[in-house]
Enzyme design. Structure first.
Site, PDB file in Angstrom:
ATOM      1  N   TRP A 101     102.084 -33.121  18.371  1.00  0.00           N
ATOM      2  CA  TRP A 101     101.085 -32.295  17.695  1.00  0.00           C
ATOM      3  C   TRP A 101     101.274 -32.308  16.189  1.00  0.00           C
ATOM      4  CZ3 TRP A 101      97.219 -32.000  20.627  1.00  0.00           C
ATOM      5  CH2 TRP A 101      97.344 -31.777  21.991  1.00  0.00           C
ATOM      6  N   ASP A 168     101.311 -24.108  12.974  1.00  0.00           N
ATOM      7  CA  ASP A 168     100.597 -24.231  14.243  1.00  0.00           C
ATOM      8  C   ASP A 168     101.422 -23.494  15.294  1.00  0.00           C
ATOM      9  OD1 ASP A 168      99.498 -24.964  16.655  1.00  0.00           O
ATOM     10  OD2 ASP A 168      99.650 -27.136  16.334  1.00  0.00           O
ATOM     11  N   LYS A 192      97.045 -21.350  25.584  1.00  0.00           N
ATOM     12  CA  LYS A 192      98.430 -21.341  26.054  1.00  0.00           C
ATOM     13  C   LYS A 192      98.871 -19.905  26.373  1.00  0.00           C
ATOM     14  CE  LYS A 192      98.387 -25.756  24.838  1.00  0.00           C
ATOM     15  NZ  LYS A 192      98.341 -26.390  23.542  1.00  0.00           N
TER      16      LYS A 192
HETATM   17  C1  LIG Z   1      97.768 -27.589  22.836  1.00  0.00           C
HETATM   18  C2  LIG Z   1      98.181 -27.729  21.406  1.00  0.00           C
HETATM   19  C3  LIG Z   1      97.311 -28.192  20.405  1.00  0.00           C
HETATM   20  C4  LIG Z   1      95.924 -28.743  20.705  1.00  0.00           C
HETATM   21  O1  LIG Z   1      95.025 -27.812  20.976  1.00  0.00           O
HETATM   22  P1  LIG Z   1      93.492 -28.204  21.353  1.00  0.00           P
HETATM   23  O2  LIG Z   1      92.911 -26.833  21.447  1.00  0.00           O
HETATM   24  O3  LIG Z   1      93.518 -28.941  22.639  1.00  0.00           O
HETATM   25  O4  LIG Z   1      92.938 -28.990  20.232  1.00  0.00           O
HETATM   26  C5  LIG Z   1      97.764 -28.200  19.107  1.00  0.00           C
HETATM   27  N1  LIG Z   1      99.008 -27.806  18.792  1.00  0.00           N
HETATM   28  C6  LIG Z   1      99.888 -27.376  19.735  1.00  0.00           C
HETATM   29  C7  LIG Z   1     101.254 -26.949  19.329  1.00  0.00           C
HETATM   30  C8  LIG Z   1      99.505 -27.328  21.074  1.00  0.00           C
HETATM   31  O5  LIG Z   1     100.363 -26.908  22.002  1.00  0.00           O
END
Ligand SMILES: *Cc1c(COP(=O)(O)O)cnc(C)c1O
Length: 356
Positions: A101, A168, A192
């Site tokens: 990511w 993030d 999540k």
């Molecule tokens: C799942 C995830 C993403 C991606 O998210 P999307 O909503 O599918 O674009 C980005 N960063 C992290 C740390 C993630 O776990």
């Protein structure tokens, strides 16, 4: 009804109480004679929900008054480009590469200038979190990924740098106490730890927002969302509704300290099983950086992994296969996953080992 032991990495487990409540009021939200997804986002019923959701989040995360809370669509992946588009204000931007990511975020930033690695854990297949960083002159911000969903590592302490810090938090928001004031911008996709896919929560310092690039298309600007209370256009009403319910649930559970305590206990049950398996299971992350959300491991006998995942599935454990890019095994134990589920998986892992 038999609920699965849900260890999915995302979308993932949602508290049963939340699902039940949503089901109960789906046909008639607050005596309006319609569901939440059939009414105007300008209605007073929706507005109350919208404001309450922000208030709840502010209270639970102890978000200071000089931060705005925004709801934006497009997932975490759109935040990769939005953060860069808005805050690439100097010639460079720094990224700590802790896995898939983080790397994807950096790739988007390269459209706006020189995005460079201030540190990387790629040398050892992302099994740790780097603790020293090289920040070059003319750096607009440092971007980090607090929890690495795919590799199962997590920042235990955050970088202290003299450039703005963007994080993030998609896979560990609300799972542990953090000090919001340590960050200039936090973003997290909902799927999540918060609710269904379709909305991202952005927590942004107002002073930092004031420095953003203005010469951008309307929907690419954080300012559009901040100036219009995330109601410039139709927000993802159902997602926000589900987040509202999850936040109420979290509050009932005792708030973030209580959930953090629970998350430590949950992950420890599975890590202990790995560590006490005489090398049958091998944890991917170095112990000091282990994620409480995503527990990644391999079987010493690689050929057994497929069989392990299949047998786990047959026994009712969903989602224990690793990410398609890295393989191996992964149990995601987000907030809504119960300690009983973790204990059941640990027991299954012990039994499987003894059978082999
Ligand atoms: C799942 C995830 C993403 C991606 O998210 P999307 O909503 O599918 O674009 C980005 N960063 C992290 C740390 C993630 O776990």
């Amino acid at each position: 009804m038999k609920r699965a032991y849900n260890f999915n990495a995302g979308p993932s487990c949602i508290p049963l109480d939340v699902l039940r409540e949503a089901q109960q009021e789906f046909l008639d939200f607050k005596n309006t004679g319609m569901s939440i997804i059939e009414m105007s986002h300008r209605s007073s019923e929706y507005n109350t929900l919208h404001q309450e959701t922000k208030d709840l989040l502010r209270k639970l995360m102890e978000i200071p008054a000089n931060y705005d809370i925004l709801f934006i669509q497009g997932g975490g992946s759109t935040q990769f480009l939005m953060t860069a588009a808005n805050f690439f204000t100097k010639s460079r931007a720094a990224y700590i590469n802790t896995g898939v990511w983080a790397k994807k975020a950096m790739a988007e930033a390269n459209f706006f200038g020189e995005a460079y690695e201030a540190a990387s854990s790629a040398d050892r297949n992302h099994c740790y979190i780097p603790e020293t960083y090289n920040i070059k002159p003319n750096t607009s911000y440092l971007h980090i990924t607090s929890n690495n969903t795919i590799y199962g590592t997590e920042f235990q302490k955050f970088p202290q740098v003299n450039v703005p810090l963007i994080c993030d938090m998609s896979s560990d928001i609300l799972s542990r106490r953090i000090n919001v004031a340590d960050f200039d911008l936090i973003y997290a996709g909902a799927q999540k730890n918060l609710g269904p896919a379709g909305v991202v929560i952005v927590v942004i310092k107002k002073d930092f927002l004031a420095t953003a690039n203005q010469n951008l298309p309307t929907m690419m600007k954080y300012r559009t969302f901040a100036d219009n209370d995330s109601l410039y256009n139709t927000p993802p009403v159902f997602c926000i509704y589900m987040i509202n319910k999850t936040l109420h649930w979290l509050e009932k559970m005792g708030g973030i300290s209580a959930i953090e305590h629970n998350n430590i206990a949950k992950s420890q049950i599975i890590y202990n099983t790995i560590d006490n398996s005489d090398g049958f299971y091998i944890g991917h992350s170095e112990k000091a950086y282990r994620s409480k959300m995503n527990i990644t491991f391999n079987l010493a006998e690689k050929e057994l992994e497929k069989d392990f995942i299949n047998k786990a599935k047959a026994a009712g454990f969903v989602g224990v296969g690793g990410h398609r890019l890295v393989g191996g095994c992964r149990a995601s134990a987000y907030n809504a996953v119960s300690i009983e589920s973790c204990q059941a998986l640990a027991n299954f892992m012990d039994e499987y080992r003894k059978l082999c």
